[in-house]
Write a protein that holds these residues in place. Sequence first.
Motif, PDB file in Angstrom:
ATOM      1  N   ILE B   7      -9.569   5.835  -6.275  1.00 34.00           N
ATOM      2  CA  ILE B   7     -10.362   5.001  -5.483  1.00 34.00           C
ATOM      3  C   ILE B   7     -10.508   5.402  -4.010  1.00 34.00           C
ATOM      4  N   PHE B   8     -11.557   4.921  -3.342  1.00 33.41           N
ATOM      5  CA  PHE B   8     -11.470   5.363  -1.939  1.00 33.41           C
ATOM      6  C   PHE B   8     -12.304   3.980  -1.375  1.00 33.41           C
ATOM      7  N   VAL B   9     -11.724   3.316  -0.265  1.00 33.07           N
ATOM      8  CA  VAL B   9     -12.091   2.106   0.166  1.00 33.07           C
ATOM      9  C   VAL B   9     -11.990   2.240   1.554  1.00 33.07           C
ATOM     10  N   GLY B  10     -13.287   2.290   2.133  1.00 29.05           N
ATOM     11  CA  GLY B  10     -13.502   2.218   3.762  1.00 29.05           C
ATOM     12  C   GLY B  10     -13.637   0.926   4.239  1.00 29.05           C
ATOM     13  N   ASN B  11     -13.269   0.754   5.633  1.00 30.34           N
ATOM     14  CA  ASN B  11     -13.414  -0.262   6.407  1.00 30.34           C
ATOM     15  C   ASN B  11     -14.644  -0.747   6.443  1.00 30.34           C
ATOM     16  N   THR B  12     -15.691   0.140   6.563  1.00 25.99           N
ATOM     17  CA  THR B  12     -17.060  -0.159   6.370  1.00 25.99           C
ATOM     18  C   THR B  12     -17.411   0.486   5.120  1.00 25.99           C
ATOM     19  N   THR B  13     -18.093  -0.502   4.078  1.00 22.91           N
ATOM     20  CA  THR B  13     -18.327  -0.047   2.698  1.00 22.91           C
ATOM     21  C   THR B  13     -19.405   1.272   2.649  1.00 22.91           C
ATOM     22  N   LEU B  14     -18.959   2.067   2.038  1.00 24.87           N
ATOM     23  CA  LEU B  14     -20.053   3.446   1.950  1.00 24.87           C
ATOM     24  C   LEU B  14     -21.038   3.195   0.923  1.00 24.87           C
ATOM     25  N   THR B  62     -18.105   0.202  -6.563  1.00 25.56           N
ATOM     26  CA  THR B  62     -18.466  -0.719  -5.575  1.00 25.56           C
ATOM     27  C   THR B  62     -19.537  -1.472  -5.639  1.00 25.56           C
ATOM     28  N   GLN B  79     -19.723 -12.953   3.055  1.00 22.41           N
ATOM     29  CA  GLN B  79     -18.529 -12.634   2.615  1.00 22.41           C
ATOM     30  C   GLN B  79     -18.033 -11.877   3.591  1.00 22.41           C
ATOM     31  N   LEU B  80     -16.503 -11.763   3.265  1.00 23.71           N
ATOM     32  CA  LEU B  80     -15.640 -10.909   4.289  1.00 23.71           C
ATOM     33  C   LEU B  80     -15.028  -9.808   3.541  1.00 23.71           C
ATOM     34  N   ILE B  81     -15.150  -9.680   2.182  1.00 22.49           N
ATOM     35  CA  ILE B  81     -14.709  -8.547   1.494  1.00 22.49           C
ATOM     36  C   ILE B  81     -15.088  -7.238   1.889  1.00 22.49           C
ATOM     37  N   PHE B  82     -16.466  -7.138   1.941  1.00 19.86           N
ATOM     38  CA  PHE B  82     -17.241  -5.835   2.467  1.00 19.86           C
ATOM     39  C   PHE B  82     -17.668  -5.914   3.708  1.00 19.86           C
ATOM     40  N   GLN B  83     -17.411  -4.829   4.550  1.00 14.45           N
ATOM     41  CA  GLN B  83     -17.913  -4.900   5.799  1.00 14.45           C
ATOM     42  C   GLN B  83     -19.259  -3.980   5.707  1.00 14.45           C
TER      43      GLN B  83
END
Lengths: 1029, 357
Positions: B7-14, B62, B79-83
Motif C-alpha cells: 500500500i501507499f498512503v499519501g497525506n494528500t491523496t494521489l 483508493t 470528510q476528513l479521511i482523504f485530503q
Amino acid sequence: MPGKLKVKIVAGRHLPVMDRASDLTDAFVEVKFGNTTFKTDVYLKSLNPQWNSEWFKFEVDDEDLQDEPLQITVLDHDTYSANDAIGKVYIDIDPLLYSEAATVISGWFPIYDTIHGIRGEINVVVKVDLFNDLNRFRQSSCGVKFFCTTSIPKCYRAVVIHGFVEELVVNEDPEYQWIDRIRTPRASNEARQRLISLMSGELQRKIGLKVLEMRGNAVVGYLQCFDLEGESGLVVRAIGTACTLDKLSSPATFLPACNSPSKEMKESPLVHPPSHGCRSTHNSPIHTATGSRLTQSFSVSVPTLIYTGMGSGSAGKEGGPFKALLRQQTQSALEQREFPFLTLTAFPPGLLVHVGGVVSARSVKLLDRIHNPAFVGIMGNTRSYKLLDWNSFNSDEPETRDAWWAEIRQEIKSHAKALGCHAVVGYSESTSICEEVCILSASGTAAVLSPRFLQEGTVDGSLEQRVEENLPVGCGFCHIPYDELNMPFPAHLTHCYNCRKQKVPDVLFTTIDLPTDAVVIGKGCLIQARLCRLKKKAQAEANATAISNLLPFMEYEVHTQLMNKLKLKGMNALFGLRIQITVGENMLMGLASATGVYLAALPMPGGIQIAGKTPSDGSYEQHISHMQKKINDTIAKNKELYEINPPEVSEEIIGSPIPEPRQRSRLLRSQSESSDEVTELDLSHGKKDAFVLEIDDTDAMEDVHSLLTDVPPPSGFYSCNTEIMPGINNWTSEIQMFTSVRVVRLSSLNLTNQALNKNFNGLCENLLKSLYFKLRSMTPCCLCHVNFTVSLPEDELIQVTVTAVAITFDKNQALQTTKAHAEKSLQRASTDNEELLQFPLELCSDSVPSHAFPAAKEHPESASSNSGTPAAQRAVTVEKASPMGDGNFRNRSAPPCAGSTVGVVKMTPLSFIPGAKITKYLGIINMFFIRETTSLREEGGVSGFLHTFIAEVFAMVRAHVAALGGNAVVSYIMKQCVFMENPSKNQAQCLINVSGDAVVFVRESDLEVMSTQQPAVNCQPTCTGEVTT
Amino acid sequence: MTSELDIFVGNTTLIDEDVYRLWLDGYSVNDAVALRVRSGILEQTGATAGVLQSDTMDHYRTFHMLERLLHAPPKLLHQLIFQIPPSRQALLIERYYTFDEAFVREVLGKKLSKGTKKDLDDISTKTGITLKSCRRQFDNFKRVFKVVEEMRGSLVDNIQQHFLLSDRLARDYAAIVFFANNRFETGKKKLQYLSFGDFAFCAELMIQNWTLGAVDSQMDDMDVDLDKEFLQDLKELKVLVADKDLLDLHKSLVCTALRGKLSVFSEMETNFKNLSRGLVNVAAKLTHNKDVRDLFVDLVEKFVEPCRSDHWPLSDVRLFLNQYSVSVHSLDGFRHQTLWDRYMGTLRGCLLRLYHD
C-alpha cells in the motif's frame, strides 16, 4: 485544585445508521475525564445531531491534567437494550497546559471505533483554566514544552542545552490479562489505547519534572516508544534533550494560554536547590544476571562497533593545546551528567566542534514478566490501575528495564571516550522484540561540543573567540577529536582538504544531519545496506546466544556494504546513519540507511578493486576484469550523476604527500563491563592497501553483483534520509508526505542466506522504484527523510514500512550547484540568519533578551489572519466549522468556496516547511491507535484494511492539529506499525503510533504580502516591523 | 516471494487521472495494467510491470474507498479521511458522473428500475461499454433521480446542490431525470438518428415551459412532472383542425405570408393540413400517459418525416413553424392564444432541433 477543564459538545455529522428500522440514530455523548462523567441529551433521529451542550466542567489536579486524556464517547440510545457505542475520541489536553501553545481545542474530530474505524465526526470545544500553584513539591510539570523536532525549533533560541533526559514506565498489557478472555475485542483494544495514553501522559509529566529539576523549560528531540513485550508487559520509554529555550518573537503578541503557567515556570526553577545529579534512579549500570529462577533473566552483550574512517599521514601539532583547553571546559560541563548525550541531530552554530564517528551498542535480553504487585487487575475502572514505575514499588527485581538501558548507555559513553569525545549527539534508542528475546540498541555520534550552551554563565568570551578563530568554516567538525599520537586504534589520517591545517579521517560516518556550514561537493544520495541471516529456531537462552553470536557478523557485513556502496557512489561521508537489526523467529534482518555525501574536507575516496583468488584460467580472469570495468564505470557514472567534481589539489599546497586513496576501518571491541565476548573483530581487511573485494566463491560474486544492482533513482529524483539534500537549495512549496507498507511472504523452499538477501534487496529496491513511479508528477523532486523500518511479524513474512516526504524544487536554479554550499537551503538560511543575529547576545544571556528585537521578527499568527488579504488568509487558515463565538480570535475566514470546509493540514517528517515560516508551536502530537477487524475480506483484504487504517490515522492527526488551530505537523514520525493477520479466520489487527509537532506556518510569499499591506490595514500595531527573511 | 500487502498512503491523496478513467470505464486491474503498458508508460518512466501493477492496484483501492463518498458528493467535501485539493475533488465528482452517449441513449426514458438494470448485460454487449461501467452509470442516474424526484425548486439547481456537478452536467442529468420520470420513448428505430443532446435540448425547453414549475415559480415548483392541467387544456387546441373554417383560414394566413419565401412552398401548401393536424393532435392526445410517452415518436412521424421526405431545408422549416405559430394570433375565433403559445413555443424549439438527418 489547580485546574478547571471545560468541555462543550457542539454537534455531530455523518454518523452511522444505528437503527436499521428508521435508518437513523439517536445519539448522545459521554464526556469523561478521570473519574467524572457527563452526558449530553439524546438527540433523536438524526445523523447530524446538534447537541449544543452546556459547558461540562471538571475540577482536577494538574497532575491528572497531564496524565489523563479527555475521553469522549458517542453512543446510540436504545430504550430496551444496552446503548450501542458508535465510537470514541481521545483528546490529549497537554497542549493547553503551557503558554504560547494552543489556548483552545475546537474543531471536528473523527469518531473512531477500533472495530469499524472512523464513523462520523463530532465537534468539540475544550478549554483549561489553570490556577497558580505554589506547592513546590508538586508532581506535575505543566509548562515544560515538548518538541519532537531534533533541532532547536525554528522560532526559538537555545539559551542552555542541559542534556539527556529519559524515563520509562511499565505496566501489564491489557491484551494479556485474564479478563481479556471474557471481554470483547473492542473493550480490550480500548483498554489498551487508554492505558497507553495514560502511560505516555505520565511519562511526559515525569520527564517534565526532570527538566524542571535541571532548570530547563523544554524538551527537544523528544522520542517516545512502546515496547510491546507481550506476556511480560508493556514498556513506554522516552528520551530527549532538556533545554532552556527563548522565544524569538515578542511574546506580547501571543495570547497567554491560560492563567500563566509560564510565569510560574520561570520562577519555580530558581527556588529549587541546584541539583547537578539530575538522575537519581540509575545506581546500577552494571547488570548482573539475577535470574531468581532458571532461565528467568539472561543477558548477552555483543561487541559493538565504532565506525570511523581512517587514513594515513604525519602528525601535525597545531591546535593541540587549545583542543585540550576546550575539552577541559566542556568536559567539566558535561561530566556532571551521567550521560552526556543529546538527541539533537542539528545544532546551533558553534556547538558542534568535532565529530568522532558513530558509536553503537546492542544487547540481547530475555524478557521476563515484569513484576507488578500493585496491579489490581480490573481494567476499565478508571484509576484503579494507577500506573507504576520503577521508583514506586519494591519487588525483588525492581530495575530490570531501566538497568538494561543504563548498561547500554554506559557502553555508548565509554565508546565515545575511546574516540576522544566527551559527548554523544544524534543519540537514539530502539528495540526489536520476538517472543521472549529482545535486542536493545543504542547509537549516536561521538562528538566534541563547545561549552557554550552547555552551562549557564560559564562561557568565557576569550575562549569563545578562539573557537571562532580555530574552527575554519565548513570543515571544523571533520577534524579528528582524538589525539593523533595516541590514537585509540590504528588509523591513517590526512590533512584537511579544506583548511590544510588539521587532520581528518578519510571516511566519516555520523548519525546526525549534515551541518549547515559543511562544505559539500555535488549532491547527496540515499545509501542502504541490507542483510538477512538465517537463524535456527530456538528457545530462551539458546536463542539469545544464537542471536548474539550472529550480531557481530551482521554489523560487520552491514558496515562493509555501506563502505562499498559509498565508494561506488564516489562519496566519502555518511550522515543520518541508522542501523536497524530486527529479530524474527528464524532470521535476523539488518537494514542501514544513510545519506552519502562528498565532503570537501575529506580526501577523495579510492576505488574498489576486485581480486580473484584462484587465477586459474583465462575466462575467469576475463570475468574478473569485466566486473572491475563495470564497477569503475559505475563509479564514474555516479560521480557524474551526483555532480561530484572536486577541485584538483596539487601536492605542494597540501605540504605533505597525499596518501594513496585508501580506506581502512576497524571494529573496536566493546570495552564495557558487560561484554562477555573476547574475540576482536577487525574491519580493516587485513593489510591490503586498497579496498579490495576478494572473489573466492559464488557468495562473494553475489555480493559484488548485489552492489551493482542498486539502480540510481530516475532522472529528476533525488533521495536522502536527512532533513535536507546537500546540493539542492531551492525548494518550492509542494510537499507530499506518505507512508508505504509492504509485506512479502518468502517461499519456505529456498531459504538460504543468499536467496534471502536477494529477496530483501529486491523488496527494498522495488519499493523505492514504486515510490519514484508514484511521485513522477512531482519531478524534479527529492525524497527527504526516507525512513525504512523492517519487522518480521511471522515466520516467513517480512514487513517494510517507509515514511518520507517528497519536496519539489526549482530545476533551473538547482543547476547552479556551485553556490550550493555557500548558501544553504532557503528556509535554513532565513532562520539561521536569525539565529546568528541572536548569538552575540548569548554572552549576556543572564538577562534574557527576549525583547531584544521588539520589532517583531515574525508576524504573529493573529496578524496573519486579520490582515485582510483574502488570498493570504486562505493559505494559512484552518477553517473550523466551530459555531463557538469565542473561537473567533483564531485564524478564521470565510471558506474559499461554499462547499469546502476542511482546511489543509500539511504533514512532514522534516522540521521545516519549504517556502514557509513556522510562527508558532502548538504542542506535541502523540497518538496511539488500534484497529481490528473480523471481516478482513469484506474490507478489501489486508491491503484494504491497512490502507484505510493509515488514511484514518492521518485524518485523526490532521483533525487534532486543526482543532489546535494549526495547519501543519512537522517532525512527524510513525514510530510503530505492528500488523498481524489471520486470513483463515478473516481477522487482522494493527497498532500504529505516530508523533510530531503541531505548528502554525505562514507562507513566505504571504508574509511579504502582509508586510506591505500591514500599514494600510493597520489592525495590529505591534506588527509594523519588517520581516527579516 | 509473493506480495501479501502493498500500500501507499499519501497525506494528500494521489489521484492518477488516467487510472481513474480506466477504473471508471470498468476495466479490471489486469486489463488496466495491460492498457497502461500499451500506452507506453513503461518506456517513458523506466518502470517495471510489477511497479505498474502495484501502482494500479493502489489507485483502484483508493477509488474503491472513495466511491462510497462519491455517491453523495457533499460528503467528499466534508470528510476528513482523504485530503484532496478542491480542484481534484471537482474532477473526481465530475468524471464519476460523466456518462457515455451510447449508454444514455439506451436507457433514456426508461424506468430506472431493477428490470432495466437486468438489461444492462445486453446494453453492455451492444455498446461495447463494460458491464461495470454500465452499472455505475445506471446507478448514477437512479441515485440522482431518487434524490431530486420529490424535491421542490429548480431541477438543475437541486442536482447541482446535491451532486456538485458542473452546470452542463447538471443540465444533462436534469434531462435524464425528466425523461425517466415521464418515460418518453426514445428507443424506437425511427428515433435512432437523434442524439442525447437533441433530447436534452427538448427536455430543457419542456422543463422551462411545460412543468408545474414553469407557471407557479414559488410554491409548487416541481420541475419533474408535466403540468397536468396544461395537458388537459391542450384538448382545446383541437378546434384548430376540427373547425374546417379555422383550419382553412390558418392555412391561407400562413401561405400568404410565406409565398415566395419558401423553396418548398408548393409541398408546404399541399401538406399544410396534414402537418397541422399532426401537430395539434399530438397536443390533444397528451392527456394520456401512453401518448405522452410517444411524444417524440409522434413528432417525428407526424412532422419530421413528412418534411424530410419532401426535402425541406431547415431554414424553410423554421420559417414555416414561426409563421404557423404566429398566424394563430390572427384567428379571431380562437380563444386559447396563451395556451397555444405555451405549447407551440416549446414545440417549435423541439422540432427545429429534431429536424436533421
